[in-house]
Design a protein around this motif. Structure first.
Motif, PDB file in Angstrom:
ATOM      1  N   THR A  13       0.850  -1.182   0.000  1.00  0.00           N
ATOM      2  CA  THR A  13       0.000   0.000   0.000  1.00  0.00           C
ATOM      3  C   THR A  13       0.886   1.233   0.000  1.00  0.00           C
ATOM      4  N   CYS A  14       0.607   2.148  -0.896  1.00  0.00           N
ATOM      5  CA  CYS A  14       1.373   3.389  -1.000  1.00  0.00           C
ATOM      6  C   CYS A  14       1.065   4.281   0.204  1.00  0.00           C
ATOM      7  N   PRO A  15       2.084   4.771   0.921  1.00  0.00           N
ATOM      8  CA  PRO A  15       1.841   5.609   2.096  1.00  0.00           C
ATOM      9  C   PRO A  15       1.327   7.016   1.758  1.00  0.00           C
ATOM     10  N   VAL A  16       1.437   7.443   0.511  1.00  0.00           N
ATOM     11  CA  VAL A  16       0.991   8.783   0.126  1.00  0.00           C
ATOM     12  C   VAL A  16      -0.472   8.777  -0.303  1.00  0.00           C
ATOM     13  N   CYS A  17      -0.821   7.910  -1.260  1.00  0.00           N
ATOM     14  CA  CYS A  17      -2.190   7.911  -1.786  1.00  0.00           C
ATOM     15  C   CYS A  17      -3.066   6.835  -1.158  1.00  0.00           C
ATOM     16  N   GLY A  18      -2.449   5.866  -0.479  1.00  0.00           N
ATOM     17  CA  GLY A  18      -3.210   4.818   0.189  1.00  0.00           C
ATOM     18  C   GLY A  18      -3.721   3.723  -0.722  1.00  0.00           C
ATOM     19  N   ARG A  19      -3.331   3.753  -1.974  1.00  0.00           N
ATOM     20  CA  ARG A  19      -3.798   2.737  -2.922  1.00  0.00           C
ATOM     21  C   ARG A  19      -2.869   1.527  -2.912  1.00  0.00           C
ATOM     22  N   PRO A  20      -3.426   0.347  -3.106  1.00  0.00           N
ATOM     23  CA  PRO A  20      -2.570  -0.834  -3.207  1.00  0.00           C
ATOM     24  C   PRO A  20      -1.912  -0.890  -4.586  1.00  0.00           C
ATOM     25  N   PHE A  21      -0.702  -1.419  -4.639  1.00  0.00           N
ATOM     26  CA  PHE A  21      -0.053  -1.627  -5.928  1.00  0.00           C
ATOM     27  C   PHE A  21       0.616  -2.992  -5.919  1.00  0.00           C
ATOM     28  N   LEU A  22       0.689  -3.612  -7.098  1.00  0.00           N
ATOM     29  CA  LEU A  22       1.186  -4.976  -7.240  1.00  0.00           C
ATOM     30  C   LEU A  22       2.643  -5.027  -7.657  1.00  0.00           C
ATOM     31  N   ARG A  42       6.104   9.539  -4.932  1.00  0.00           N
ATOM     32  CA  ARG A  42       7.419   9.727  -4.327  1.00  0.00           C
ATOM     33  C   ARG A  42       7.768  11.204  -4.247  1.00  0.00           C
ATOM     34  N   ASN A  43       7.486  11.959  -5.311  1.00  0.00           N
ATOM     35  CA  ASN A  43       7.759  13.398  -5.314  1.00  0.00           C
ATOM     36  C   ASN A  43       6.825  14.150  -4.386  1.00  0.00           C
ATOM     37  N   ALA A  44       5.584  13.742  -4.303  1.00  0.00           N
ATOM     38  CA  ALA A  44       4.626  14.395  -3.403  1.00  0.00           C
ATOM     39  C   ALA A  44       5.056  14.205  -1.962  1.00  0.00           C
ATOM     40  N   ARG A  45       5.542  13.052  -1.618  1.00  0.00           N
ATOM     41  CA  ARG A  45       5.996  12.786  -0.253  1.00  0.00           C
ATOM     42  C   ARG A  45       7.181  13.672   0.091  1.00  0.00           C
ATOM     43  N   ARG A  46       8.119  13.774  -0.830  1.00  0.00           N
ATOM     44  CA  ARG A  46       9.309  14.596  -0.606  1.00  0.00           C
ATOM     45  C   ARG A  46       8.901  16.058  -0.426  1.00  0.00           C
ATOM     46  N   THR A  47       8.006  16.537  -1.254  1.00  0.00           N
ATOM     47  CA  THR A  47       7.556  17.926  -1.175  1.00  0.00           C
ATOM     48  C   THR A  47       6.814  18.178   0.128  1.00  0.00           C
ATOM     49  N   ARG A  48       5.949  17.259   0.517  1.00  0.00           N
ATOM     50  CA  ARG A  48       5.159  17.420   1.736  1.00  0.00           C
ATOM     51  C   ARG A  48       6.064  17.438   2.965  1.00  0.00           C
ATOM     52  N   SER A  49       7.050  16.553   3.035  1.00  0.00           N
ATOM     53  CA  SER A  49       7.917  16.510   4.212  1.00  0.00           C
ATOM     54  C   SER A  49       8.790  17.767   4.295  1.00  0.00           C
ATOM     55  N   GLU A  50       9.221  18.294   3.166  1.00  0.00           N
ATOM     56  CA  GLU A  50       9.995  19.534   3.182  1.00  0.00           C
ATOM     57  C   GLU A  50       9.140  20.688   3.677  1.00  0.00           C
ATOM     58  N   ALA A  51       7.890  20.737   3.270  1.00  0.00           N
ATOM     59  CA  ALA A  51       6.993  21.811   3.720  1.00  0.00           C
ATOM     60  C   ALA A  51       6.753  21.714   5.232  1.00  0.00           C
ATOM     61  N   GLU A  52       6.592  20.495   5.739  1.00  0.00           N
ATOM     62  CA  GLU A  52       6.388  20.308   7.191  1.00  0.00           C
ATOM     63  C   GLU A  52       7.616  20.761   7.973  1.00  0.00           C
ATOM     64  N   GLU A  53       8.810  20.462   7.454  1.00  0.00           N
ATOM     65  CA  GLU A  53      10.039  20.881   8.133  1.00  0.00           C
ATOM     66  C   GLU A  53      10.135  22.398   8.187  1.00  0.00           C
ATOM     67  N   ASN A  54       9.760  23.062   7.094  1.00  0.00           N
ATOM     68  CA  ASN A  54       9.815  24.528   7.050  1.00  0.00           C
ATOM     69  C   ASN A  54       8.852  25.138   8.060  1.00  0.00           C
TER      70      ASN A  54
END
Length: 58
Positions: A13-22, A42-54
């Motif tokens: 299960t993808c931790p960003v969108c919550g969808r299962p992938f095979l 993967r890019n959305a996760r990186r962007t989101r974590s950088e915004a949280e750190e800021n």
């Protein structure tokens, strides 16, 4: 890995969108390291974590 029908393949299960992938053939050697379902997640996760750190530092 012997060919398996899609219904029998490993999934995660993808931790960003919550969808299962095979499991996919191109991920055969790195399946334990695969975390995200796509480059977009993967890019959305990186962007989101950088915004949280800021926000925490300000």
């Amino acid at each position: 890995m012997k060919h398996k029908p899609p219904s029998e393949r490993d999934s995660k299960t993808c931790p960003v969108c919550g969808r299962p992938f095979l499991w996919r053939k191109k991920w055969e050697k790195v399946w334990p390291e695969v975390v995200y379902c796509s480059d977009r997640c993967r890019n959305a996760r990186r962007t989101r974590s950088e915004a949280e750190e800021n926000l925490k530092t300000n």
